[in-house]
Scaffold this active site. Structure first.
Site, PDB file in Angstrom:
ATOM      1  N   GLY A  65      16.380 -20.025  -9.652  1.00 12.73           N
ATOM      2  CA  GLY A  65      15.393 -21.466 -10.074  1.00 12.73           C
ATOM      3  C   GLY A  65      14.107 -20.749  -9.587  1.00 12.73           C
ATOM      4  O   GLY A  65      13.668 -19.937  -9.227  1.00 12.73           O
ATOM      5  N   GLU A  66      13.011 -22.506  -9.539  1.00 13.63           N
ATOM      6  CA  GLU A  66      12.252 -22.480  -8.881  1.00 13.63           C
ATOM      7  C   GLU A  66      11.150 -21.248  -9.852  1.00 13.63           C
ATOM      8  O   GLU A  66       9.829 -21.879  -9.636  1.00 13.63           O
ATOM      9  CB  GLU A  66      12.130 -21.825  -7.633  1.00 13.63           C
ATOM     10  CG  GLU A  66      12.770 -22.283  -6.407  1.00 13.63           C
ATOM     11  CD  GLU A  66      12.996 -21.910  -5.326  1.00 13.63           C
ATOM     12  OE1 GLU A  66      12.083 -20.793  -4.795  1.00 13.63           O
ATOM     13  OE2 GLU A  66      13.592 -21.615  -4.307  1.00 13.63           O
ATOM     14  N   GLY A  67      11.096 -20.848 -10.829  1.00 19.14           N
ATOM     15  CA  GLY A  67      10.679 -20.127 -11.574  1.00 19.14           C
ATOM     16  C   GLY A  67      10.753 -18.757 -10.866  1.00 19.14           C
ATOM     17  O   GLY A  67       9.721 -17.746 -11.640  1.00 19.14           O
TER      18      GLY A  67
END
Length: 338
Positions: free
Chosen positions: A303-305
């Protein structure tokens, strides 16, 4: 006069290479140029927005990590120590961290955008995760943040998230919107054991049962199961499409947020580039439903981009060959086959 699509394809095909030999890069170049309505596409001021939110459902033993990891990771973002910080610095991407609804008081911090709706959503095992008022507010705040980025000259934006419990929220939304059994949507998230996984599935079945009467529309389903970070990503994606920006879609959570945006405004599909296939179980099934081909498949599920940041150089390569590679005519290369 040829249509823009014909002109774009002709420009790509006339480059000094066999037809189609740059594969997916050609597809990406065509999409970027089409979105920008230009034969000479460009990427300007890339941004990634990371939204963080706490989930009431996380108190019901659905994650291997405690809920306090969410604010701890936000502090890690702010201190520049997370993977997304590293990759954004590496590739020259502007990074913004947003408190969408974390159960923590961060105080006043210059590098944190305070868009907090509440101290986390409510537990969807007991009630709706959010009210209709909170839903509307979250969509607007996500849109407003993207509008500000667009005003800074950006035409490409990625979306990341942080929220313990949000893989469960995403699985619930996907299950309800696509009418797929929850077992096919849910994965191990942050790393559950087999016993913990069985307990998680059992809890999510109960959540689905409690909200069985909820209509399968994005607003209703997001209110029942969603997170504030997912909600703001959805609103941000809708605004990015209205601003005609390229939308970089990250992994499972962001893709479910995109599914909600698509449910609200189908035109968002024109601008979306799927950066990678997450190792999270439901993501492959969701990408198949969306008929989306991700740029990368590297077994990532952070996640987190991070998938957006890792894939961004591929967009740069697509634009570079489109604008800088010689054509057969300019290079004096014969197109005759001997």
């Amino acid at each position: 006069m040829n249509s823009l699509a014909q002109q774009l394809q002709d420009k790509i095909d006339r480059k000094t290479k066999p037809l189609g030999s740059l594969g997916v890069l050609e597809t990406v170049a065509f999409q970027i140029a089409s979105v920008q309505n230009s034969l000479d596409p460009e990427l300007k001021s890339p941004h990634i927005l990371v939204f963080a939110g706490s989930h009431g459902l996380a108190s019901s033993a659905i994650s291997a990590y405690p809920t306090e990891v969410t604010p701890q990771m936000v502090l890690n973002f702010l201190n520049g120590g997370a993977a997304i910080n590293v990759f954004c610095r590496q590739h020259g991407i502007s990074l913004k961290i947003i408190d969408a609804g974390v159960d923590f008081d961060f105080g006043s911090r210059s590098n944190l955008i305070d868009a907090k709706i509440a101290m986390g959503t409510r537990n969807s095992l007991m009630e709706q995760a959010m009210s209709s008022w909170e839903y509307a507010l979250g969509l607007k705040r996500g849109a407003d943040l993207v509008s500000k980025v667009a005003l800074q000259g950006s035409n490409v934006i990625g979306f990341g998230e942080m929220g313990i419990g949000n893989t469960s929220a995403a699985a619930l939304i996907m299950s309800k919107l696509l009418n797929i059994p929850i077992e096919e949507c849910v994965g191990r998230g942050t790393g559950l054991s087999s016993q913990q996984m069985n307990e998680k599935v059992s809890i999510l079945r109960r959540v689905i049962g409690r909200h069985q009467a909820v209509p399968a529309t994005a607003p209703e389903v997001m209110q029942a199961f969603g997170g504030y970070e997912m909600l703001m990503i959805c609103g941000g994606m809708l605004e990015a499409a209205r601003q005609n920006m390229l939308i970089l879609v990250d992994g499972f959570i962001s893709s479910v947020s995109y599914l909600c945006a698509l449910n609200i405004m189908p035109e968002v599909a024109n601008n979306a580039i799927f950066c990678h296939q997450s190792d999270e179980k439901g993501h492959k099934r969701l990408l198949e439903y969306l008929q989306a081909t991700p740029l990368l498949n590297m077994g990532m599920r952070l996640g987190e981009g991070t998938g957006c940041a890792i894939a961004y150089p591929l967009l740069q390569s697509a634009v570079a060959f489109m604008n800088e590679m010689a054509s057969f005519e300019s290079a004096g290369v014969s197109t005759q086959v001997s």
